[in-house]
Design a protein around this motif. Structure first.
Motif, PDB file in Angstrom:
ATOM      1  N   ARG A  90      12.391  -8.724 -30.643  1.00 50.29           N
ATOM      2  CA  ARG A  90      12.208  -7.983 -29.360  1.00 50.29           C
ATOM      3  C   ARG A  90      10.521  -7.684 -29.363  1.00 50.29           C
ATOM      4  O   ARG A  90       9.826  -7.600 -28.549  1.00 50.29           O
ATOM      5  N   PHE A  91      10.032  -7.234 -30.484  1.00 43.12           N
ATOM      6  CA  PHE A  91       8.794  -7.071 -30.791  1.00 43.12           C
ATOM      7  C   PHE A  91       7.877  -8.256 -30.422  1.00 43.12           C
ATOM      8  O   PHE A  91       6.925  -8.407 -29.730  1.00 43.12           O
ATOM      9  N   ARG A 111      -1.969 -18.056 -21.249  1.00 40.49           N
ATOM     10  CA  ARG A 111      -1.244 -18.360 -19.954  1.00 40.49           C
ATOM     11  C   ARG A 111      -1.665 -19.641 -19.373  1.00 40.49           C
ATOM     12  O   ARG A 111      -2.771 -19.846 -19.421  1.00 40.49           O
ATOM     13  N   THR A 130       7.850  -9.107 -26.823  1.00 42.37           N
ATOM     14  CA  THR A 130       6.836  -8.286 -26.148  1.00 42.37           C
ATOM     15  C   THR A 130       5.305  -8.592 -26.267  1.00 42.37           C
ATOM     16  O   THR A 130       4.572  -8.856 -25.251  1.00 42.37           O
ATOM     17  N   PHE A 131       5.067  -8.748 -27.623  1.00 47.73           N
ATOM     18  CA  PHE A 131       3.602  -9.215 -28.113  1.00 47.73           C
ATOM     19  C   PHE A 131       3.302 -10.495 -27.651  1.00 47.73           C
ATOM     20  O   PHE A 131       2.172 -10.726 -27.106  1.00 47.73           O
ATOM     21  N   VAL A 132       4.230 -11.465 -27.575  1.00 47.67           N
ATOM     22  CA  VAL A 132       3.683 -12.939 -27.433  1.00 47.67           C
ATOM     23  C   VAL A 132       3.825 -12.947 -25.742  1.00 47.67           C
ATOM     24  O   VAL A 132       2.853 -13.561 -25.262  1.00 47.67           O
ATOM     25  N   SER A 133       4.701 -12.731 -25.265  1.00 49.46           N
ATOM     26  CA  SER A 133       4.612 -12.785 -23.862  1.00 49.46           C
ATOM     27  C   SER A 133       4.100 -11.675 -22.801  1.00 49.46           C
ATOM     28  O   SER A 133       3.616 -12.136 -21.823  1.00 49.46           O
ATOM     29  N   GLY A 134       3.973 -10.580 -23.512  1.00 50.35           N
ATOM     30  CA  GLY A 134       3.370  -9.504 -22.439  1.00 50.35           C
ATOM     31  C   GLY A 134       4.108  -8.816 -21.756  1.00 50.35           C
ATOM     32  O   GLY A 134       5.222  -9.301 -21.292  1.00 50.35           O
ATOM     33  N   LEU A 135       3.825  -7.668 -21.145  1.00 51.74           N
ATOM     34  CA  LEU A 135       4.437  -6.969 -20.100  1.00 51.74           C
ATOM     35  C   LEU A 135       4.381  -7.578 -18.575  1.00 51.74           C
ATOM     36  O   LEU A 135       5.292  -7.431 -17.875  1.00 51.74           O
ATOM     37  N   PHE A 193      -1.311  -6.008 -24.841  1.00 55.16           N
ATOM     38  CA  PHE A 193       0.114  -5.637 -24.233  1.00 55.16           C
ATOM     39  C   PHE A 193       0.581  -6.196 -22.902  1.00 55.16           C
ATOM     40  O   PHE A 193       1.530  -6.783 -22.789  1.00 55.16           O
ATOM     41  N   VAL A 194      -0.372  -6.287 -22.111  1.00 54.90           N
ATOM     42  CA  VAL A 194       0.086  -6.577 -20.877  1.00 54.90           C
ATOM     43  C   VAL A 194      -0.030  -8.136 -20.616  1.00 54.90           C
ATOM     44  O   VAL A 194       0.756  -8.710 -19.994  1.00 54.90           O
ATOM     45  N   SER A 195      -1.201  -8.863 -21.345  1.00 50.98           N
ATOM     46  CA  SER A 195      -1.251 -10.268 -21.092  1.00 50.98           C
ATOM     47  C   SER A 195      -0.393 -11.038 -22.307  1.00 50.98           C
ATOM     48  O   SER A 195      -0.135 -12.060 -22.156  1.00 50.98           O
ATOM     49  N   GLY A 196      -0.243 -10.275 -23.299  1.00 49.40           N
ATOM     50  CA  GLY A 196       0.297 -11.145 -24.319  1.00 49.40           C
ATOM     51  C   GLY A 196      -0.362 -12.141 -25.247  1.00 49.40           C
ATOM     52  O   GLY A 196      -1.546 -12.225 -24.660  1.00 49.40           O
ATOM     53  N   LEU A 197      -0.128 -12.409 -26.248  1.00 46.57           N
ATOM     54  CA  LEU A 197      -0.862 -13.340 -27.109  1.00 46.57           C
ATOM     55  C   LEU A 197      -0.776 -14.648 -26.772  1.00 46.57           C
ATOM     56  O   LEU A 197      -1.885 -15.419 -26.753  1.00 46.57           O
ATOM     57  N   ARG A 198       0.424 -15.193 -26.229  1.00 51.68           N
ATOM     58  CA  ARG A 198       0.500 -16.589 -25.965  1.00 51.68           C
ATOM     59  C   ARG A 198      -0.551 -16.952 -24.620  1.00 51.68           C
ATOM     60  O   ARG A 198      -0.613 -16.238 -23.642  1.00 51.68           O
ATOM     61  N   ILE A 221       6.454  -5.056 -14.205  1.00 47.90           N
ATOM     62  CA  ILE A 221       6.679  -5.302 -15.704  1.00 47.90           C
ATOM     63  C   ILE A 221       7.783  -6.320 -15.874  1.00 47.90           C
ATOM     64  O   ILE A 221       8.857  -6.205 -15.237  1.00 47.90           O
ATOM     65  N   SER A 222       7.667  -7.335 -16.768  1.00 49.72           N
ATOM     66  CA  SER A 222       8.864  -8.308 -16.494  1.00 49.72           C
ATOM     67  C   SER A 222       9.783  -7.516 -17.510  1.00 49.72           C
ATOM     68  O   SER A 222       9.769  -6.870 -18.450  1.00 49.72           O
TER      69      SER A 222
END
Lengths: 215, 215
Positions: free
Chosen positions: B203-204, A215, B207-212, A208-213, A166-167
DNA sequence: TAAGTTGTATACTGGATAGTATACAGGGGC
DNA sequence: GCCCCTGTATACTATCCAGTATACAACTTA
């Protein structure tokens, strides 16, 4: 965070002189749990304050004193609904205990179990019922359980940062975001919904894992 | 999704023969809003059902009939709390209307505004108050507002997928996850908290944009 | 079959509280 | 100075509902 379901162990039958008594205790427990389940359903549908103990009794085809024979008061009914639901979530952590997977994978497993719990009959109670309807003593017990769950999620996030799965992030706020997303399911999920709990969990994880932006 | 704050426009003073009447109307509105604000605070602290109209009156140093002079019944008080809170969220969409930024940036702006709204006095009402305490008619109106908000978020996600700023996903479930995370703030946020609403929002978003998963 | 235990019902009490009937006080307009 | 409108209070009603006192029925054990 152990599963707290302490059950009467069925002894080897036909031996104990107390067998009938034990059978009674079991029957009693079954009925008690039936009351709690009916209450969870009714509370979810109409809310705690809009459900009278008489309503509950009617749902079970008994009368009010029968309810009070199994539970001390209305508060205890609510408390047990809370507890049952929270226990389900707690058990999500049981099966990853001792696992040596990366923390992100363990977290994913918890999310799937958590989602199942929240879509159960008791989902409403965990999430929507209000502490204020419990006495301070009971409220503290519920908050202790909630706090354990929160600690569990935060711990997995910290572990993930440590093991590199996890980053780096703020574990507290990230845990709140994740728990919030899952808890909110109780507000919109209907049992006749098109998506199964597992499908919901998978899409949440993807977000949650990959994120919205991209890659 | 327009801001619904319809206000008495202060006419050019000293001209209208009705000025005193208008002044009275304004005073009345001020007091009405004071009742609603006090209710929102009390409901957040003790819950709707644990707050009597007498309690509310006592908080404002008046008596019950005074409350009923400004609002028809307890349900209307709750409704106005709901509506005020939801209007705040709706207004989060106002300022991005007509923007030509990428949808992800517009979504981020909404998240920041949304977070501010949810941490306001009315946060509890939007999130924790129960539809079941409203009559079917009022409940439908509230649900229409909630649905508009949901549509707004989903729309931004769809736009983002279209303009490439958001990676392909299920807009419905993603919107639920995001809204759930934000709504849940109302459960844990205290005004004396260490983080400001904007810090939480940032912070939200991280989390959401970049992902975990680390990139 | 008698005695004790468990489970259920009828019928009640007490308290909380939403909402109202009514009186009255004060200011603006005539 | 009189009237009306607005705002506030006192005191009440009616209802809901959590919880209980009590009786009784059914089953357990001896």
């Amino acid at each position: 965070m152990a599963s707290r379901a302490v059950r009467l162990k069925p002894e080897s039958p036909g031996q104990s002189p107390w067998k009938p008594t034990e059978e009674r205790a079991r029957q009693r427990e079954i009925k008690r749990e039936a009351v709690i389940l009916a209450a969870a359903r009714a509370f979810r549908q109409r809310g705690y304050h809009n459900t009278s103990v008489d309503d509950l009794a009617a749902l079970l085809n008994v009368t009010k004193p029968t309810i009070y024979h199994y539970l001390q008061n209305k508060e205890e009914i609510l408390f047990e609904c809370f507890r049952t639901g929270l226990d389900q979530i707690m058990s999500a952590f049981d099966e990853i205990r001792g696992s040596d997977q990366p923390a992100l994978d363990r977290l994913s497993a918890v999310v799937r179990k958590y989602t199942q719990a929240i879509t159960s009959e008791f989902g409403w109670c965990m999430v929507r019922a209000e502490d204020q309807d419990l006495s301070p003593v009971m409220s503290r017990r519920i908050n202790a359980l909630k706090s354990q769950i929160d600690k569990g999620i935060r711990g997995l996030i910290k572990d993930g940062i440590a093991d590199g799965s996890i980053s780096p992030c703020d574990p507290k706020i990230t845990a709140f975001a994740l728990a919030g997303a899952m808890n909110w399911i109780a507000h919109w999920h209907r049992t006749d919904a098109e998506l199964t709990p597992d499908q919901i969990a998978d899409r949440f994880l993807s977000t949650f894992v990959s994120g919205l932006r991209p890659r």
